[in-house]
Design an enzyme around this catalytic site. Structure first.
Site, short mmCIF file in Angstrom:
data_model
loop_
_atom_site.label_atom_id
_atom_site.label_comp_id
_atom_site.label_asym_id
_atom_site.label_seq_id
_atom_site.Cartn_x
_atom_site.Cartn_y
_atom_site.Cartn_z
N LYS A 1 0.83 -1.21 0.00
CA LYS A 1 0.00 0.00 0.00
C LYS A 1 0.87 1.26 0.00
O LYS A 1 0.63 2.17 -0.78
CB LYS A 1 -0.92 0.03 1.25
CG LYS A 1 -1.85 -1.15 1.36
CD LYS A 1 -2.81 -1.00 2.53
CE LYS A 1 -2.18 -1.07 3.91
NZ LYS A 1 -1.62 -2.37 4.30
N ARG B 1 -9.46 0.50 9.34
CA ARG B 1 -9.09 -0.88 9.65
C ARG B 1 -10.15 -1.57 10.49
O ARG B 1 -9.98 -2.73 10.84
CB ARG B 1 -7.77 -0.90 10.41
CG ARG B 1 -6.55 -1.17 9.52
CD ARG B 1 -5.35 -0.92 10.40
NE ARG B 1 -4.19 -1.68 10.15
CZ ARG B 1 -3.06 -1.16 9.64
NH1 ARG B 1 -3.03 0.07 9.20
NH2 ARG B 1 -1.99 -1.90 9.57
N ARG C 1 11.76 -6.64 4.80
CA ARG C 1 11.67 -5.19 5.01
C ARG C 1 12.22 -4.81 6.39
O ARG C 1 12.86 -3.77 6.54
CB ARG C 1 10.20 -4.76 4.87
CG ARG C 1 9.94 -3.28 5.09
CD ARG C 1 8.51 -2.90 4.77
NE ARG C 1 7.58 -3.20 5.87
CZ ARG C 1 6.27 -2.99 5.82
NH1 ARG C 1 5.72 -2.50 4.72
NH2 ARG C 1 5.49 -3.26 6.84
N ARG D 1 11.73 -0.93 11.85
CA ARG D 1 10.45 -1.09 12.56
C ARG D 1 10.50 -2.37 13.40
O ARG D 1 10.66 -3.45 12.85
CB ARG D 1 9.30 -1.20 11.56
CG ARG D 1 8.94 0.11 10.93
CD ARG D 1 7.81 -0.06 9.94
NE ARG D 1 6.62 -0.71 10.48
CZ ARG D 1 5.47 -0.82 9.83
NH1 ARG D 1 5.36 -0.31 8.62
NH2 ARG D 1 4.45 -1.42 10.39
N ARG E 1 -0.30 -9.20 13.75
CA ARG E 1 -0.90 -8.18 12.88
C ARG E 1 -1.86 -8.84 11.88
O ARG E 1 -2.86 -8.26 11.50
CB ARG E 1 0.19 -7.38 12.17
CG ARG E 1 0.84 -6.37 13.12
CD ARG E 1 2.24 -5.98 12.70
NE ARG E 1 2.28 -5.20 11.49
CZ ARG E 1 3.39 -5.04 10.74
NH1 ARG E 1 4.52 -5.62 11.11
NH2 ARG E 1 3.35 -4.31 9.66
P1 AMP Z 1 1.04 0.04 9.22
O1 AMP Z 1 2.24 0.89 8.97
O2 AMP Z 1 -0.16 0.47 8.43
O3 AMP Z 1 1.34 -1.43 9.07
O4 AMP Z 1 0.64 0.26 10.76
C1 AMP Z 1 1.53 -0.07 11.81
C2 AMP Z 1 0.77 -0.17 13.12
O5 AMP Z 1 0.15 1.08 13.43
C3 AMP Z 1 -0.38 -1.18 13.13
O6 AMP Z 1 0.06 -2.50 13.40
C4 AMP Z 1 -1.25 -0.61 14.25
O7 AMP Z 1 -0.72 -0.89 15.51
C5 AMP Z 1 -1.13 0.89 14.02
N1 AMP Z 1 -2.17 1.39 13.07
C6 AMP Z 1 -1.98 1.92 11.83
N2 AMP Z 1 -3.15 2.26 11.27
C7 AMP Z 1 -4.12 1.94 12.16
C8 AMP Z 1 -5.54 2.01 12.16
N3 AMP Z 1 -6.21 2.50 11.11
N4 AMP Z 1 -6.20 1.57 13.26
C9 AMP Z 1 -5.54 1.10 14.33
N5 AMP Z 1 -4.21 0.96 14.39
C10 AMP Z 1 -3.49 1.39 13.32
#
Ligand code: AMP
Length: 191
Positions: free
Chosen positions: A14, A89, A128, A134, A146
């Protein structure tokens, strides 16, 4: 203004695709994960609140996430629209998004899913994690968590948007440019 949601499991691409699409369509790219990480790094109040959840590979509670997103939207009303990445989400977030877009008179174009197989994605994320810095990319248990969160809380959004005729998916396996091309084709037919 328009809004497009890029949808997909962790590691589906994404963020990578958003970098191309935001330029092409003059959109503000909002990645909730990036905003959380920025806040974590700068040790803000929001960062402190989110850290406990992110560290476990759990979703940050809806209220915190929705407020943060509403602020991001309000502060970025200067382009042709928005490209959301990693939001919504949960169903609650999707409902909040709809309300917010209506309030701001932004046309919700569609949710576009980037499809890929779980095993391909887990190994992609571990790869990654070697360079992203991260911690949630480096531990296989956190990564698996996740996916559990995704399956329980996020996957139901596909049906939710399908029922509103707002969901389209593209094949996420292939060269980056090929996937961009597939996404662009979908967007061009919708806007
Ligand atoms: P991402 O970079 O999108 O994989 O997000 C990393 C982490 O941020 C996720 O595993 C969640 O802990 C938190 N996070 C990101 N977006 C959301 C969302 N829309 N709702 C809840 N937690 C989020």
């Amino acid at each position: 203004m328009i809004a497009i949601v890029l949808f997909g499991k962790p590691g589906a691409g994404k963020g990578t695709q958003a970098q191309f699409l935001k330029e092409k369509y003059n959109l503000t790219h909002i990645s909730t994960g990036d905003v959380f990480r920025f806040n974590l790094k700068n040790d803000t109040e929001l960062g402190k609140q989110a850290k406990v959840f992110i560290d476990k590979g759990e979703l940050v509670p809806d209220e915190i996430t929705i407020n943060m997103l509403a602020n991001e939207v309000a502060n970025n009303m200067d382009k042709a629209g928005f490209l959301f990445d990693g939001f919504p989400r949960t169903i609650k977030q999707a409902e909040a998004l709809e309300e917010l877009l209506q309030e701001k008179n932004i046309k919700f174009v569609a949710t576009i899913g980037i499809d890929a197989d779980d095993e391909v994605l887990v190994s992609r994320i571990l790869e990654r994690g070697k360079t992203s810095g991260r911690s949630d990319d480096q531990d296989e248990n956190k990564i698996r968590n996740r996916y559990i969160e995704y399956n329980e809380k996020t996957a139901p959004l596909i049906k939710y948007y399908e029922e509103k005729s707002k969901y389209t998916a593209v094949d996420g396996i292939g060269a980056i440019e090929e996937v961009t091309e597939r996404l662009s084709k979908v967007i061009d037919t919708l806007i």
